[in-house]
Write an enzyme that holds these catalytic residues in place. Sequence first.
Site, mmCIF file in Angstrom:
data_model
loop_
_atom_site.group_PDB
_atom_site.id
_atom_site.type_symbol
_atom_site.label_atom_id
_atom_site.label_comp_id
_atom_site.label_asym_id
_atom_site.label_seq_id
_atom_site.Cartn_x
_atom_site.Cartn_y
_atom_site.Cartn_z
ATOM 1 N N PHE A 163 -11.078 -3.320 10.239
ATOM 2 C CA PHE A 163 -12.169 -3.398 9.255
ATOM 3 C C PHE A 163 -11.653 -4.060 8.007
ATOM 4 O O PHE A 163 -10.457 -4.227 7.814
ATOM 5 C CB PHE A 163 -12.739 -2.018 8.924
ATOM 6 C CG PHE A 163 -11.727 -0.914 8.927
ATOM 7 C CD1 PHE A 163 -10.854 -0.738 7.866
ATOM 8 C CD2 PHE A 163 -11.614 -0.063 10.005
ATOM 9 C CE1 PHE A 163 -9.916 0.272 7.858
ATOM 10 C CE2 PHE A 163 -10.667 0.962 10.004
ATOM 11 C CZ PHE A 163 -9.820 1.127 8.940
ATOM 12 N N TYR A 202 0.789 -1.232 0.000
ATOM 13 C CA TYR A 202 0.000 0.000 0.000
ATOM 14 C C TYR A 202 0.821 1.281 0.000
ATOM 15 O O TYR A 202 0.289 2.349 -0.300
ATOM 16 C CB TYR A 202 -0.983 -0.036 1.173
ATOM 17 C CG TYR A 202 -2.026 -1.107 0.961
ATOM 18 C CD1 TYR A 202 -3.087 -0.890 0.098
ATOM 19 C CD2 TYR A 202 -1.898 -2.355 1.558
ATOM 20 C CE1 TYR A 202 -4.026 -1.882 -0.143
ATOM 21 C CE2 TYR A 202 -2.838 -3.353 1.321
ATOM 22 C CZ TYR A 202 -3.889 -3.108 0.477
ATOM 23 O OH TYR A 202 -4.804 -4.097 0.235
#
Length: 405
Positions: A405, A118
Site C-alpha cells: 500500500f 523509519y
Amino acid sequence: MFREIPESDIDRAQELAYLVFHEKPEDELRKRHHELLAGCLRIGAYDAETLVGMVAALPFTMAVPGAELPCPSLTFVSVAPTHRRRGVLSGMIAELFARCPAEGWPMAALWASETAIYGRFGFGPGTYGATVEIDSREALRLRIAPDERPLRLVDPAAAPALLGPYYDRTRSGRAGRPERSEEWWAKEWMVEQDPDDEDFSRPRVVALGAPLAGYAVYRTKDGDSDRPETSGLVRLDELEADTPAVAAALWRYLTSLDLTGTVRAWGRPLDDPLLLFAADRDQVRVTSTFPALWVRLLDVGTALRRRSWAAAADVVLAVTDAAVPANEGTYRLTVAPGAPAAYESVDAAPDLTVDVRDLSAAYLGGTTLAAAVRAGLATEHTAGATDALDAALRTPLLPHTVEEF
C-alpha cells in the site's frame, strides 16, 4: 504547520507524491489514487499555503495472533525536494501519532521504500518476504503427491466473490494480513493492467476444490522476440492453499504453462512449504529475502493485551520510546495461553530493557527478542526472561503478507 489535508487539496497532494516518486500515472491510476486518498486520514505539512509534505493513513484492520486490530497503513509519504532535511517528515509523523489515540489505533504499519528512515520513528520489520524463482523449462519435481482434484480458471470479475470469503476465513493463520474489501479485491488485485509493467497480462486466477481449497493469482509476460533463447515469465502474485498437496498442485500448474520458462514469486513467506517439498533446490531458488511489512506499536499496552500467547510468561519490561512517551516506563507483562494478558506499570527492577522498535518487530511473532539482545539492541537483566517471552510470542506460522500500500 502540520495539519489535516482537506479534500480540496487532494489533487495537490497527488501531484506532490508524483513529483517525489518521479511518477507520471495514467488517468485511471490517478483516479484510483484520488479514491484512496479521499478515504483515509491525510496529514500535510504546509509552508504558508504551499503543501510541502504528506503522510496518508489507510484505515486497515490487521490480523495479529489470535485477534484483529485496527492498523492504519501509511502510504504516499512525500516531502517536497525543496524541504528535505528540515524536520518535515518528523513533524508529520508526530502529528499522526498524536491523533492515533482518538482514532483508536494501537498500531500502524507501512512498506518502506527507504528502510533507513523509519526505524527512528519506532517501526520495526514485522514480516519478511522471499523472492522465489523456478526454472520451469523442465517439469517441477516434487517430494509429495499433488492434490489431483481438477483445477479451474476463474474470471477476474468473479474472483472477489470466490476468493474473498476464503481469504477472510484463512487470513488469521498468518499474522500481518489485512482485511480486504470487495472493492480492494477488484481495484487492487484484479486491476486489468499492471500499473508498474504494462507488458504483463491481465490477472489470471486458478482455483482448486469446491468448496475452495486453494488458489493462485498470477500474470504472464511473453519472452523477448529478439532473443529466441528467452522464454515467457509467470509472475505469481499470491498463492494460498489449505494443504501442502493443494499448494503442490498449484505450483505444478504454474510451472507447466506453455511458452513459459520461469516462474517468479515475489514476497513468499520464509517458511513456504514449497522450499521443503521441491525435490530440486537448484530448480527452485530463493533469490532474495527482505524486510516486508514494518510495524509500529502506538499503544503498547493495548496491543499486548489484545493478542494471544503461545506459552506462559511473567516478565518485567523496561520499554523505551522516544516518539510516543506514553509508552515509556517499566511494566509487568503476565501472559498465558487462552487467558487475558496483564500489562501493568510497576516499580520494580526490569528483566528486559527493550526499545519499542524491537518490541514492534517481535509483536507478530516473526522475529525474536533474543536476536535483539544478541545484537546489543536490547538488554536482558534476568537470565531466561527473553527466551520465556519469545516462547510466548511464537506463532505456528511466520507472519506474512503481500499486501502493499
